[in-house]
Design a protein around this motif. Structure first.
Motif, short mmCIF file in Angstrom:
data_model
loop_
_atom_site.label_atom_id
_atom_site.label_comp_id
_atom_site.label_asym_id
_atom_site.label_seq_id
_atom_site.Cartn_x
_atom_site.Cartn_y
_atom_site.Cartn_z
N PHE A 333 -8.37 -22.93 55.60
CA PHE A 333 -7.42 -22.10 54.86
C PHE A 333 -6.83 -22.87 53.68
N ASN A 334 -6.34 -24.07 53.96
CA ASN A 334 -5.64 -24.81 52.90
C ASN A 334 -6.57 -25.24 51.78
N VAL A 335 -7.81 -25.56 52.11
CA VAL A 335 -8.78 -25.89 51.06
C VAL A 335 -8.95 -24.67 50.14
N ASN A 336 -9.06 -23.50 50.71
CA ASN A 336 -9.24 -22.29 49.89
C ASN A 336 -7.97 -21.90 49.14
N LYS A 337 -6.83 -22.12 49.79
CA LYS A 337 -5.57 -21.58 49.26
C LYS A 337 -4.95 -22.45 48.18
N GLY A 338 -5.30 -23.76 48.20
CA GLY A 338 -4.70 -24.66 47.21
C GLY A 338 -3.49 -25.39 47.76
N SER A 339 -3.11 -25.08 48.98
CA SER A 339 -1.95 -25.72 49.61
C SER A 339 -2.41 -26.91 50.44
#
Ligand code: BGC
Length: 418
Positions: A333-339
């Motif tokens: 998720f975070n890799v995709n979201k930028g977070s």
């Protein structure tokens, strides 16, 4: 009866998830505002993980950056006695929902999964009401980033700015070279996002805290605030005439396509670059908003869960809470979201340099007291006060109101909202 064999079969079935899928499968209806390309790709990860465990996901996506529209829909649904099972709600607003007595207690899953150990207390404090978990943290976004298209800087023979004086020099060169210096979305929340990044950079973290977290009238109506308002308004000269009303991801795509040189935005913007197949460092560059290096405005996305009677729905809520803080979701998720992950122990290999920098800075600024909650993204003040600040910022930005008048107006508008 061969008990040993039965026990073995049961263990295998549990492992492959048969028991959890058949006996306790349920449905979650999830209200969120992740509708841009990068956001939709990110939230799909959670849906997949839940479905793999046999639960079903009813999507209640309400478009509109920073969730203003989503919060209106949520209130309407709750008032009609029909809230969703889970909703994306952040910061002090979590406390308001908990006070209504509508939220499920998530202590059991939190204890089992060790949230108190894995998640920093600056985050868990926000997730608890009267000592009990009522929300699940998802990620950490940093707000005060500047996203740049380096090819435009090269063509305009301009330097990527680290101060506001350098910014003006670069912006003028970029304008002369026929590009739009700043991709701007004229919506109240985006204006507030840029404004707070100017405040923390130019006037410093202590001042930011006094003004936009503690809402101290002396800080709100001060020479530092007037200067920050003027700097913020100066940026407008370097935006295009189509900025009013523009969605944030449309602004990001102007930088991606090479129409605009810079965007001031939180790192969900990186989700758009990633979804467009762009590489950090070569295709785009992210550095702190001018003068804000060494400070970190943070924003934690989170979900509250509403009380439900149905045991299937309850099981699905608990599974969702567990999965959100699980390794797999935190990484993908975070890799995709930028977070960046909100918990410790997540492998760093798949994160890029921007995320790694954000992780280091989160730790460093936390130790230095320059890690501050974002006002614009609902982390610093209650929604009514945030609304009052938004109103002043947007009126100031979109009229000929002086910075002096706006600074004074902060004090009266906030007092009226409290
Ligand atoms: C949220 C992000 C979201 C952004 C744009 C922020 O308030 O924290 O998750 O991507 O708004 O909608």
């Amino acid at each position: 009866m061969n008990f040993k064999l039965l026990a073995k079969i049961a263990a295998v079935l549990t492992l492959v998830g048969i028991f959890s899928t058949s006996a306790f499968a349920g449905k979650v209806e999830v209200l969120h505002w992740w509708t841009s390309g990068g956001e939709a790709k990110s939230v799909a990860v959670l849906k997949d993980l839940l479905e793999k465990e046999g639960h079903s996901w009813k999507d209640m996506a309400v478009a509109g950056g920073a969730g203003e529209n989503a919060m209106t829909v949520l209130k309407t649904r709750a008032m009609a006695g029909n809230p969703p099972t889970a909703a994306q709600v952040k910061g002090p607003a979590i406390q308001e929902w908990a006070q209504e007595g509508l939220l499920a207690n998530l202590d059991a899953v939190a204890k089992k999964e060790n949230w108190d150990k894995l998640v920093p207390s600056v985050v868990t404090d926000v997730m608890k009401y009267e000592g009990h978990y009522v929300a699940v943290p998802v990620n950490v976004h940093k707000i005060n980033w500047m996203w740049c298209n380096p090819a435009i800087f090269i063509k305009a023979k301009a330097k990527i700015p680290t101060t506001w004086a350098e910014f003006e020099i670069a912006a003028q060169k970029i304008q002369k070279a026929g590009f739009i210096p700043v991709a701007f979305g004229g919506q109240a929340w985006q204006e507030a996002t840029v404004f707070e990044s100017v405040v923390i950079g130019q006037a410093g973290a202590d001042f930011y805290k006094k003004a936009l977290v503690d809402t101290d009238p002396k800080a709100l109506n001060s020479p530092e605030m007037i200067k920050a308002l003027e700097t913020f308004k100066m940026i407008k000269k370097y935006t295009d005439k189509n900025a009013p009303g523009r969605d944030w991801n449309m602004a990001t795509s102007m930088v991606i396509r090479g129409e605009a040189a810079m965007q001031f935005m939180g790192d969900w913007a990186k989700g758009e670059f990633t979804a467009a197949g762009k590489n950090p460092g070569s295709d785009y560059v992210a550095i702190p908003v001018p003068e804000s290096a060494g400070t970190y405005l943070f924003n934690v996305d989170s979900f509250i869960m509403f009380n439900v009677k149905d045991s299937g729905a309850k099981a699905a809520q608990n599974a969702m809470a567990r999965l959100i803080l699980g390794n797999k979701f935190q990484e993908v998720f975070n890799v995709n979201k930028g977070s960046i992950p909100v918990r410790s122990g997540i492998a760093k290999a798949s994160f890029d340099d921007i995320a790694l920098r954000s992780m280091d800075e989160f730790a460093a600024t936390s130790a230095n007291n320059t890690l501050l909650p974002s006002m614009a993204h609902g982390m610093a003040v209650f929604p009514a006060v945030q609304g009052a600040i938004y109103d002043v910022v947007t009126k100031f930005y979109n009229s000929d109101m002086t910075a002096k008048k706006a600074a004074a107006k902060f004090v009266t508008a906030i007092a009226a909202a409290k």
